[in-house]
Design a protein around this motif. Structure first.
Motif, mmCIF file in Angstrom:
data_model
loop_
_atom_site.group_PDB
_atom_site.id
_atom_site.type_symbol
_atom_site.label_atom_id
_atom_site.label_comp_id
_atom_site.label_asym_id
_atom_site.label_seq_id
_atom_site.Cartn_x
_atom_site.Cartn_y
_atom_site.Cartn_z
ATOM 1 N N ALA A 152 0.949 -1.070 -0.089
ATOM 2 C CA ALA A 152 0.279 0.138 -0.104
ATOM 3 C C ALA A 152 0.897 1.100 0.109
ATOM 4 C CB ALA A 152 -0.682 0.040 1.212
ATOM 5 N N GLY A 153 2.130 1.223 0.983
ATOM 6 C CA GLY A 153 2.752 2.353 0.975
ATOM 7 C C GLY A 153 3.680 2.688 -0.234
ATOM 8 N N TRP A 154 3.941 1.527 -0.867
ATOM 9 C CA TRP A 154 4.770 1.710 -2.126
ATOM 10 C C TRP A 154 3.773 2.054 -3.424
ATOM 11 C CZ3 TRP A 154 4.828 -1.038 -7.002
ATOM 12 C CH2 TRP A 154 5.472 -0.858 -7.804
ATOM 13 N N SER A 155 2.824 1.520 -3.801
ATOM 14 C CA SER A 155 2.045 1.475 -4.628
ATOM 15 C C SER A 155 1.153 3.074 -4.746
ATOM 16 C CB SER A 155 0.952 0.449 -4.816
ATOM 17 O OG SER A 155 0.014 0.736 -3.643
ATOM 18 N N SER A 156 1.273 3.739 -3.704
ATOM 19 C CA SER A 156 0.427 4.803 -3.763
ATOM 20 C C SER A 156 1.241 6.003 -4.653
ATOM 21 C CB SER A 156 0.261 5.497 -1.993
ATOM 22 O OG SER A 156 -0.542 4.302 -1.256
ATOM 23 N N GLY A 157 2.616 5.851 -4.635
ATOM 24 C CA GLY A 157 3.039 6.932 -5.519
ATOM 25 C C GLY A 157 3.232 8.164 -4.813
ATOM 26 N N SER A 158 3.262 8.162 -3.209
ATOM 27 C CA SER A 158 3.532 9.334 -2.580
ATOM 28 C C SER A 158 4.452 9.106 -1.516
ATOM 29 C CB SER A 158 2.119 9.695 -1.735
ATOM 30 O OG SER A 158 2.252 10.854 -1.035
ATOM 31 N N THR A 159 5.027 10.110 -0.907
ATOM 32 C CA THR A 159 6.029 10.083 0.127
ATOM 33 C C THR A 159 5.727 9.498 1.422
ATOM 34 O OG1 THR A 159 7.099 12.170 -1.005
ATOM 35 C CG2 THR A 159 8.199 11.371 1.055
ATOM 36 N N TYR A 160 4.706 10.056 1.823
ATOM 37 C CA TYR A 160 4.312 9.834 3.282
ATOM 38 C C TYR A 160 3.817 8.367 3.159
ATOM 39 C CZ TYR A 160 4.523 14.501 4.891
ATOM 40 O OH TYR A 160 5.149 15.798 5.132
ATOM 41 N N PRO A 161 3.200 7.891 2.231
ATOM 42 C CA PRO A 161 2.605 6.389 2.303
ATOM 43 C C PRO A 161 3.868 5.302 2.316
ATOM 44 C CG PRO A 161 1.195 7.342 1.158
ATOM 45 C CD PRO A 161 2.199 8.552 1.222
ATOM 46 N N LEU A 162 4.753 5.781 1.599
ATOM 47 C CA LEU A 162 6.089 4.966 1.168
ATOM 48 C C LEU A 162 6.783 4.923 2.698
ATOM 49 C CD1 LEU A 162 8.316 3.354 -0.411
ATOM 50 C CD2 LEU A 162 8.854 5.581 -1.054
ATOM 51 N N LEU A 163 7.145 5.998 3.363
ATOM 52 C CA LEU A 163 7.544 6.144 4.654
ATOM 53 C C LEU A 163 7.074 4.964 5.659
ATOM 54 C CD1 LEU A 163 8.782 9.826 4.845
ATOM 55 C CD2 LEU A 163 10.093 7.968 4.443
ATOM 56 N N GLY A 164 5.472 5.400 5.461
ATOM 57 C CA GLY A 164 4.724 4.397 6.612
ATOM 58 C C GLY A 164 4.897 2.984 6.248
ATOM 59 N N GLY A 165 5.131 2.690 4.835
ATOM 60 C CA GLY A 165 5.359 1.150 4.621
ATOM 61 C C GLY A 165 6.583 0.719 5.005
ATOM 62 N N LEU A 166 7.804 1.530 4.767
ATOM 63 C CA LEU A 166 8.885 1.198 5.385
ATOM 64 C C LEU A 166 8.953 0.735 6.885
ATOM 65 C CD1 LEU A 166 11.322 3.458 2.848
ATOM 66 C CD2 LEU A 166 10.812 0.850 2.660
#
Length: 437
Positions: A152-166
């Motif tokens: 979900a974090g990686w596929s959203s194409g946004s910075t905050y979701p990516l950080l949350g996924g990590l």
């Protein structure tokens, strides 16, 4: 063929594998309905308990005393607009909530909720199935769910979701390791990884009492495993807007929400099975009339009561403790919980070996007390590490305007009269002339 048959029989557990198909179907539907009902209950229960802690009323309008509020919220989410960000990877974006939700249905399949009962004249256990490594199965399924948050974090194409996924990935890897170590003491005492076998071994004494450190470590790690406050760093709204779920809405967001509350029920059911005697009634109820309340459908009540009690601990922590910083959170796992778990496993293995060698409990406690006393005395004799004294800062003149804008002096810097930049002086002179005119 004979060898294959022998291996198959060795891997089977007595009492399972002989149910008719319609009994299996009833159990599957019952687990699904139970998870849905517990989720609807837990959401309102959480809001009411937190409201009580904060001297508020909480939900009180929808349904009797507000108990249908979660049903109304879920219905509203289904009819909200479903938005997919333009920069999102659409296939993975849609797949992520499914990956997060589906594994959360599987864990209760191996959790015993009661002894043998009669369903329409057919004797069967209140458990869908069991495995020789059922506890490891629950760990494996729980680790699959984190892929949903990561995707979900990686596929959203946004910075905050990516950080949350990590963050979610690092958090689950860390606390799942500690959670697995908390199970080792149970395996050593029970001699099996079968959930029904572990419950059977707790007939006289719950492992939550004799393995109290393992139980406490599990309670902490289950909060981190489910991303609940105060360990909800992957979706910290003060830092990451909503973390991995920032770009989700409508039914997809509801699926993530369901997965979170399903996992709360799952980890609570595992704690009940491994440490709180499973479906067995608490003492002194278990001693009434030769264990009358440990037969029939009564054990289902004790099992659900223990699960709700652990859910209350989740809510209590959320309403009491502030969120940790991420570095404190990981430091607590790797430098506090992990070393304590390893030391405790060695101690439990030693106690188990002593029991097998025929030592009395008093002797084990005596020798254990001596070892603890020696370690305490040794820790007192170790000299404290002296921190080097910081050198006194040199006193030097400080120009507040040296960098172009005024800045405050550092400790030890002597403040001198501020020099006014030339451009500022010319501007002030022009302002003064215009005011005179």
């Amino acid at each position: 063929m004979i060898g294959l048959s022998a291996d198959t029989n060795a891997n089977e557990i007595a009492g399972f594998g002989s149910d008719p198909w319609w009994i299996i179907a009833i159990k599957v539907v019952a687990i699904f309905v139970l998870l849905i009902l517990l989720t609807l209950f837990n959401i309102v229960f959480e809001r009411k308990v937190v409201a009580r802690m904060q001297h508020r009323l909480g939900p009180n309008r929808t349904g009797p005393k507000g108990w249908l509020q979660s049903l109304a919220d879920g219905t509203k989410l289904m009819f909200k607009e479903d938005i997919i960000p333009k920069a999102a990877d659409k296939v993975v974006y849609v797949l992520a909530p499914i990956v997060a939700l589906v594994p959360s249905f599987l864990i209760l399949a191996v959790i015993p909720m009661g002894p043998e009962v009669s369903i329409f004249g057919t004797e069967t256990r209140l458990q869908l199935t069991d495995l020789p490594v059922a506890v490891l199965f629950t760990l494996a399924i729980a680790s699959v769910g984190v892929y949903g948050l990561m995707l979900a974090g990686w596929s959203s194409g946004s910075t905050y979701p990516l950080l949350g996924g990590l963050r979610s990935t690092a958090q689950v890897i860390s606390y799942e390791l500690v959670m697995g170590l908390s199970f080792v003491g149970v395996f050593l005492f029970a001699g099996t990884m079968s959930t029904s076998g572990i419950v059977a071994e707790q007939e006289r004494l719950w492992y939550g009492i004799i393995l109290l450190p393992s139980f406490l470590i599990y309670l902490i790690s289950m909060v981190g495993e489910t991303n609940r406050a105060p360990f909800d760093l992957p979706e910290a709204e003060g830092e990451l807007v909503a973390g991995w779920g920032t770009e989700y809405s409508s039914f997809k967001y509801a699926m993530f929400f369901q997965a979170e509350y399903f996992n709360m029920v799952n980890v609570s059911a595992i704690a009940t099975t491994l440490f709180l005697g499973g479906w067995r009634a608490p003492w002194p109820i278990s001693a009434i009339n030769d264990g009358m309340f440990n037969t029939g459908w009564w054990p289902l009540l004790w099992f659900l009561g223990k699960v709700v009690l652990l859910i209350f601990i989740f809510i209590w922590l959320r309403g009491t403790l502030p969120r940790l910083r991420y570095d404190q959170f990981m430091h607590f796992c790797w430098k506090v919980l992990l070393p304590i778990s390893l030391v405790w496993i060695v101690a439990v293995a030693g106690m188990r070996l002593a029991f097998n060698e025929g030592l009395e409990r008093n002797q084990i406690l005596l020798y254990g007390g001596i070892v603890v006393a020696v370690l305490l005395i040794g820790s007192l004799l170790i000299p404290e590490k002296k921190t080097p004294a910081e050198p006194e800062p040199e006193e030097r003149e400080f120009d507040a305007f040296a960098g172009g804008h005024p800045v405050p002096p550092m400790p030890g810097q002597e403040f001198v009269a501020a020099r006014i930049p030339a451009a500022t002086t010319q501007t002030d002179d022009r302002t003064e002339e215009s005011s005179r005119a």
